[in-house]
Design a protein around this motif. Structure first.
Motif, short mmCIF file in Angstrom:
data_model
loop_
_atom_site.label_atom_id
_atom_site.label_comp_id
_atom_site.label_asym_id
_atom_site.label_seq_id
_atom_site.Cartn_x
_atom_site.Cartn_y
_atom_site.Cartn_z
N MET A 1 -1.81 13.71 6.06
CA MET A 1 -0.94 13.17 5.03
C MET A 1 -1.67 12.01 4.37
O MET A 1 -2.21 11.13 5.04
N PRO B 1 -1.74 -2.94 5.70
CA PRO B 1 -1.70 -1.99 4.59
C PRO B 1 -2.44 -2.50 3.35
O PRO B 1 -2.58 -3.71 3.15
N HIS C 1 -9.94 -3.11 -1.89
CA HIS C 1 -9.98 -1.75 -1.35
C HIS C 1 -10.15 -0.79 -2.54
O HIS C 1 -9.24 -0.63 -3.34
N CYS D 1 -5.37 -3.55 11.48
CA CYS D 1 -5.61 -3.50 10.04
C CYS D 1 -4.30 -3.21 9.32
O CYS D 1 -3.60 -2.24 9.63
N THR E 1 0.87 4.98 12.40
CA THR E 1 -0.14 4.08 12.98
C THR E 1 0.50 2.74 13.37
O THR E 1 0.20 2.20 14.43
P1 AMP Z 1 -4.17 1.89 4.23
O1 AMP Z 1 -2.94 1.22 3.66
O2 AMP Z 1 -4.65 3.04 3.41
O3 AMP Z 1 -5.27 0.91 4.54
O4 AMP Z 1 -3.72 2.55 5.61
C1 AMP Z 1 -2.93 1.88 6.54
C2 AMP Z 1 -3.08 2.49 7.93
O5 AMP Z 1 -2.61 3.84 7.96
C3 AMP Z 1 -4.53 2.56 8.41
O6 AMP Z 1 -4.60 2.12 9.75
C4 AMP Z 1 -4.89 4.02 8.28
O7 AMP Z 1 -5.87 4.38 9.22
C5 AMP Z 1 -3.56 4.68 8.60
N1 AMP Z 1 -3.38 6.06 8.09
C6 AMP Z 1 -3.71 6.54 6.87
N2 AMP Z 1 -3.33 7.84 6.76
C7 AMP Z 1 -2.76 8.18 7.94
C8 AMP Z 1 -2.15 9.39 8.47
N3 AMP Z 1 -2.05 10.49 7.75
N4 AMP Z 1 -1.66 9.34 9.73
C9 AMP Z 1 -1.72 8.22 10.48
N5 AMP Z 1 -2.28 7.06 10.03
C10 AMP Z 1 -2.78 7.04 8.79
#
Ligand code: AMP
Ligand code: ZN
Length: 462
Positions: free
Chosen positions: A279, A31, A73, A29, A44
């Motif tokens: 975070m 960003p 989203h 997945c 991640t």
């Molecule tokens: P997003 O852009 O919000 O869809 O997030 C991108 C990726 O970062 C996804 O796989 C989330 O699960 C991961 N993610 C979000 N917050 C954290 C965190 N604090 N630590 C590690 N991975 C994270």
């Protein structure tokens, strides 16, 4: 050495074998491009990069697909709130398309700085709207979708297997999980297609057989994954926060529409925390890669820090721990420099198989990078290995670590040493042997050695 991963689906470590020969279909997945990725997000992507490299190290050919979520989203996982991209567009006085473009570029740059390999396929959610509408129609036909005032929803009560990724206790509490949108039949039902509210003009919206609107986030990923990898494919990844809702809902759509689980292995990376809390943008505690760079850190020091923790353990970020990682990385680079500047042609033919075997054992055991990293330091400190063997082992391990060890240059010979070697040569030509020996001793005291060869003097670092 069998390759084993912890599969969230079965909640145990399983031996990994691809569906097709040596090929692995891998979806991560991507960003949501409404802001810079924070270093938690980036943890991640580093974990997924290590996974890909481990697969390649084992001889697999990986087809890696990553999406860019540029629509759908929402600010709340309960299918309420605004679209994150549209909110940023308003705040930054840009179009939603400009926002997506800008933060996609920033994200790709971060990956490069962290030495994360680009996927084979990048795909934007907005480029697959037609296919998403098709999937929703198929779900409707099969009786899994219903319409309410603000969109088309998936009826989770129609799917017996719904919630496969949930730990058992979650199933009991399902009712409490998601705030109800008026008209929703079950608390866990989720939006497949959201209608643009009347009186609102969204920047990103499409006409459909229902009403003008945009797709739900969970529909996007299942469509993009299926389009580029087929169903089922081998591995689906993301952060741990995706288990309960996003990935659960991807699986539900795949099972309802195709009668098959979307992917066989589901791997999830734990959170990066700060002051022991997650975070996250909504937590207001984010740090981005640029903050690290501005403070003088090498982005690869952050990569090194991530390697020191197992991907299924929380990692707490602090500036002193990052400093520790930077020191360790500098130390490693110095060791590699030293190895390069020393003679690495000797071959004592001591077996390095033991180390290679151990390395494979660690990385193949659900990506145990902390143990693999410790092994690398054992190699460096092993007095029974020749320089050549050490150097080769480090380069080999770095195929997985990705710390750019192959790019470490041989250190330059300081001008002072070169000058002394020149004077010594002159002395030798003039038969001043005693003086020449004296200079050689001086050079040795300064940490270098001169060897006289047919082609002239050769200098090496001691
Ligand atoms: P997003 O852009 O919000 O869809 O997030 C991108 C990726 O970062 C996804 O796989 C989330 O699960 C991961 N993610 C979000 N917050 C954290 C965190 N604090 N630590 C590690 N991975 C994270
Ligand atoms: Zn996704």
């Amino acid at each position: 050495m069998a390759l084993k991963f912890y599969n969230t689906l079965s909640r145990k470590k399983e031996v990994f074998r691809p569906i097709k020969d040596k090929k692995v279909g891998f979806y991560a997945c991507g960003p949501t491009v409404y802001w810079f990725a924070h270093v938690g997000n980036l943890r991640t992507y580093i974990f997924e990069d290590i996974l890909k490299r481990v697969l390649e190290y084992n001889g697999y050919k990986v087809r890696h697909v990553m999406n860019i979520t540029d629509v759908g989203h929402l600010t709340s996982d309960a299918d309420t709130g605004e679209d994150k991209i549209e909110v940023s567009a308003k705040r930054e006085k840009k179009t939603a398309w400009e926002i997506a473009e800008f933060y996609t570029r920033a994200f790709k740059k971060d990956l490069e700085l962290l030495n994360v390999k680009h996927p084979d396929v990048w795909v934007k959610a907005t480029d697959t709207i037609k296919e998403q509408i098709k999937l929703i129609q198929a779900l409707e036909k099969k009786g899994f979708a219903y319409k309410i005032s603000d969109g088309i929803y998936f009826d989770t009560s129609k799917l017996k297997t719904y919630g496969r990724l949930w730990p058992k206790k979650m199933k009991l509490k399902a009712g409490a999980r998601v705030k109800m949108v008026p008209g929703k039949k079950n608390p866990a039902d989720f939006a497949l297609w959201k209608f643009t509210p009347s009186g609102v003009k969204r920047q990103m919206e499409w006409s459909s057989i229902w009403e003008r609107g945009f797709p739900g986030w969970h529909t996007e990923c299942v469509v993009m994954a299926a389009k580029y990898l087929g169903v089922p494919f081998d591995i689906h990844c993301g952060g741990i926060d995706h288990i309960l809702i996003h990935h659960t809902n991807e699986i539900a759509q795949s099972e309802a529409a195709f009668g098959k689980i979307l992917a066989r292995f589901w791997l999830h990376g734990e959170f990066l925390t700060i002051n022991r809390g997650r975070m996250g943008k909504s937590e207001g505690n984010i740090i981005i890669l640029d903050d690290l760079i501005k403070k003088g850190f090498n982005p690869l020091a952050y990569r090194y820090l991530c390697l020191t923790a197992h991907y299924r353990s929380r990692l707490n970020f602090s500036w002193p721990t990052l400093k520790g990682a930077q020191n360790a990385l500098n130390n490693l680079y110095q060791k590699v420099k030293d190895l390069k500047s020393k003679e690495i042609t000797e071959n004592r033919s001591l077996s390095t198989k033991g180390y290679r075997g151990k390395f494979l054992e660690f990385i193949n055991n659900d990506l145990d990078t902390p143990k693999a990293l410790a092994l690398m330091w054992d190699v460096i400190n092993d007095k029974n290995l020749s320089n050549k063997e050490k150097y080769q082992l480090l380069l080999d391990f770095d195929k997985v670590f990705g710390l750019n060890l192959a790019e470490i240059k041989k250190p330059k010979i300081p001008q002072k040493i070169k000058k002394l070697v020149e004077i010594r040569e002159k002395c030798r030509k003039e038969g001043l042997w005693q003086k020449a020996d004296e200079i050689r001793r001086k050079i040795k005291q300064m940490g270098y050695w001169v060897e006289d060869t047919k082609e002239g003097p050769k200098i090496k670092k001691l």
